[in-house]
Motif scaffolding. Structure first.
Motif, PDB file in Angstrom:
ATOM      1  N   TYR A  68      49.860 -10.375   1.600  1.00 12.81           N
ATOM      2  CA  TYR A  68      49.683  -9.338   2.623  1.00 12.81           C
ATOM      3  C   TYR A  68      50.995  -8.581   2.820  1.00 12.81           C
ATOM      4  O   TYR A  68      51.014  -7.353   2.871  1.00 12.81           O
ATOM      5  N   ASN A  69      52.083  -9.332   2.920  1.00 17.00           N
ATOM      6  CA  ASN A  69      53.396  -8.717   3.133  1.00 17.00           C
ATOM      7  C   ASN A  69      53.765  -7.812   1.953  1.00 17.00           C
ATOM      8  O   ASN A  69      54.295  -6.713   2.152  1.00 17.00           O
ATOM      9  N   LEU A  70      53.500  -8.256   0.739  1.00 22.19           N
ATOM     10  CA  LEU A  70      53.796  -7.419  -0.430  1.00 22.19           C
ATOM     11  C   LEU A  70      52.957  -6.150  -0.443  1.00 22.19           C
ATOM     12  O   LEU A  70      53.446  -5.059  -0.766  1.00 22.19           O
ATOM     13  N   ALA A  71      51.688  -6.262  -0.091  1.00 23.75           N
ATOM     14  CA  ALA A  71      50.782  -5.106  -0.132  1.00 23.75           C
ATOM     15  C   ALA A  71      51.011  -4.146   1.033  1.00 23.75           C
ATOM     16  O   ALA A  71      50.989  -2.925   0.851  1.00 23.75           O
ATOM     17  N   GLU A  72      51.212  -4.696   2.228  1.00 25.58           N
ATOM     18  CA  GLU A  72      51.280  -3.860   3.437  1.00 25.58           C
ATOM     19  C   GLU A  72      52.704  -3.545   3.884  1.00 25.58           C
ATOM     20  O   GLU A  72      52.917  -2.655   4.703  1.00 25.58           O
ATOM     21  N   GLY A  73      53.671  -4.326   3.430  1.00 27.15           N
ATOM     22  CA  GLY A  73      55.059  -4.104   3.822  1.00 27.15           C
ATOM     23  C   GLY A  73      55.422  -4.720   5.156  1.00 27.15           C
ATOM     24  O   GLY A  73      56.544  -4.561   5.633  1.00 27.15           O
ATOM     25  N   VAL A  74      54.494  -5.411   5.794  1.00 23.13           N
ATOM     26  CA  VAL A  74      54.740  -6.091   7.067  1.00 23.13           C
ATOM     27  C   VAL A  74      54.022  -7.436   7.047  1.00 23.13           C
ATOM     28  O   VAL A  74      53.139  -7.664   6.222  1.00 23.13           O
ATOM     29  N   TYR A  75      54.400  -8.294   7.973  1.00 26.48           N
ATOM     30  CA  TYR A  75      53.696  -9.565   8.100  1.00 26.48           C
ATOM     31  C   TYR A  75      52.435  -9.370   8.928  1.00 26.48           C
ATOM     32  O   TYR A  75      52.370  -8.466   9.761  1.00 26.48           O
ATOM     33  N   PRO A  76      51.425 -10.207   8.709  1.00 24.30           N
ATOM     34  CA  PRO A  76      50.144 -10.047   9.419  1.00 24.30           C
ATOM     35  C   PRO A  76      50.203 -10.535  10.860  1.00 24.30           C
ATOM     36  O   PRO A  76      49.664 -11.576  11.214  1.00 24.30           O
ATOM     37  N   ILE A  77      50.889  -9.785  11.690  1.00 21.96           N
ATOM     38  CA  ILE A  77      51.000 -10.143  13.098  1.00 21.96           C
ATOM     39  C   ILE A  77      49.840  -9.483  13.823  1.00 21.96           C
ATOM     40  O   ILE A  77      49.751  -8.257  13.900  1.00 21.96           O
ATOM     41  N   GLY A  78      48.953 -10.293  14.314  1.00 25.70           N
ATOM     42  CA  GLY A  78      47.762  -9.771  14.974  1.00 25.70           C
ATOM     43  C   GLY A  78      47.947  -9.723  16.476  1.00 25.70           C
ATOM     44  O   GLY A  78      49.043  -9.778  17.008  1.00 25.70           O
ATOM     45  N   THR A  79      46.840  -9.653  17.133  1.00 22.29           N
ATOM     46  CA  THR A  79      46.824  -9.640  18.584  1.00 22.29           C
ATOM     47  C   THR A  79      46.464 -11.037  19.069  1.00 22.29           C
ATOM     48  O   THR A  79      46.339 -11.961  18.275  1.00 22.29           O
ATOM     49  N   GLY A  80      46.247 -11.200  20.332  1.00 23.00           N
ATOM     50  CA  GLY A  80      45.849 -12.488  20.886  1.00 23.00           C
ATOM     51  C   GLY A  80      44.528 -12.981  20.337  1.00 23.00           C
ATOM     52  O   GLY A  80      44.213 -14.150  20.395  1.00 23.00           O
ATOM     53  N   SER A  81      43.743 -12.090  19.756  1.00 32.02           N
ATOM     54  CA  SER A  81      42.438 -12.488  19.219  1.00 32.02           C
ATOM     55  C   SER A  81      42.519 -12.937  17.770  1.00 32.02           C
ATOM     56  O   SER A  81      41.504 -13.190  17.150  1.00 32.02           O
ATOM     57  N   GLY A  82      43.710 -13.013  17.204  1.00 30.94           N
ATOM     58  CA  GLY A  82      43.857 -13.496  15.841  1.00 30.94           C
ATOM     59  C   GLY A  82      44.563 -12.506  14.946  1.00 30.94           C
ATOM     60  O   GLY A  82      45.121 -11.515  15.404  1.00 30.94           O
ATOM     61  N   PRO A  83      44.544 -12.793  13.640  1.00 35.99           N
ATOM     62  CA  PRO A  83      45.253 -11.922  12.693  1.00 35.99           C
ATOM     63  C   PRO A  83      44.572 -10.562  12.572  1.00 35.99           C
ATOM     64  O   PRO A  83      43.427 -10.392  12.973  1.00 35.99           O
ATOM     65  N   PRO A  84      45.289  -9.586  11.992  1.00 30.00           N
ATOM     66  CA  PRO A  84      44.659  -8.278  11.785  1.00 30.00           C
ATOM     67  C   PRO A  84      43.411  -8.409  10.908  1.00 30.00           C
ATOM     68  O   PRO A  84      43.341  -9.285  10.047  1.00 30.00           O
ATOM     69  N   ALA A  85      42.452  -7.556  11.124  1.00 35.56           N
ATOM     70  CA  ALA A  85      41.183  -7.646  10.403  1.00 35.56           C
ATOM     71  C   ALA A  85      41.371  -7.559   8.888  1.00 35.56           C
ATOM     72  O   ALA A  85      40.698  -8.252   8.132  1.00 35.56           O
ATOM     73  N   ASP A  86      42.315  -6.732   8.436  1.00 35.60           N
ATOM     74  CA  ASP A  86      42.491  -6.584   6.988  1.00 35.60           C
ATOM     75  C   ASP A  86      43.149  -7.810   6.352  1.00 35.60           C
ATOM     76  O   ASP A  86      43.176  -7.933   5.131  1.00 35.60           O
ATOM     77  N   PHE A  87      43.651  -8.729   7.140  1.00 35.29           N
ATOM     78  CA  PHE A  87      44.223  -9.965   6.587  1.00 35.29           C
ATOM     79  C   PHE A  87      43.153 -10.808   5.910  1.00 35.29           C
ATOM     80  O   PHE A  87      43.428 -11.527   4.951  1.00 35.29           O
ATOM     81  N   PHE A  88      41.933 -10.701   6.366  1.00 37.29           N
ATOM     82  CA  PHE A  88      40.846 -11.495   5.804  1.00 37.29           C
ATOM     83  C   PHE A  88      40.468 -11.056   4.386  1.00 37.29           C
ATOM     84  O   PHE A  88      39.663 -11.706   3.734  1.00 37.29           O
TER      85      PHE A  88
END
Length: 156
Positions: free
Chosen positions: A64-84
């Protein structure tokens, strides 16, 4: 002529109470010897299963970090949807095999993942640490941060 009475002795059938008690004692001794072995196998299985899930999560985070350039830091409801797109949702959203749920720390570290609310003792946690780090819960990248939480520091 007098008739002689014949006494017939029939072979006894069944077991005596003493024989049954001896068998029960033997079975009990065998179980007492086997239970610690079963416990050790169960612990090794839990460690292996957790390490497999951990490696899958860590690999997904790195992709995810390689593709998006950031770590998958989501909200209180879990990781970002595109992490899945990088990992099966049940690996992240289900309770881990050691109890507790995956968590992220992006405030104390640039990025760290861990489990919050695990239900195993420090001995098993040290075995997990040995599988990915230095085997010490106070040093290295995998550390116990308090209570029932430990983190693996991906980037400080």
């Amino acid at each position: 002529m007098t008739a002689m009475k014949t006494i017939h002795h029939y072979p006894r059938r069944g077991f005596t109470l003493l024989e049954i008690m001896v068998v029960v004692i033997i079975i009990g001794v065998m179980l007492a010897m086997a239970i610690p072995g079963f416990k050790a196998v169960r612990e090794r299985t839990r460690v292996s299963a957790f390490l497999n899930d951990f490696r899958a999560v860590k690999e997904a985070i790195n992709r995810y970090n390689l593709a998006e350039g950031v770590y998958p830091i989501g909200t209180g409801s879990g990781p970002p949807a595109d992490f899945f797109e990088y990992i099966r949702a049940d690996v992240i959203t289900s309770t881990t095999v050691i109890g507790g749920n995956w968590s992220v720390d992006a405030s104390s570290y640039t990025f760290a993942i861990g489990v919050d609310g695990y239900e195993v003792d420090d001995e098993l946690l040290t075995q997990i640490d040995s599988g990915v780090d230095d085997g010490n819960l106070t040093t290295g990248n995998m550390i116990k941060t308090g209570g029932s939480q430990f983190m693996y520091i991906i980037e400080e």
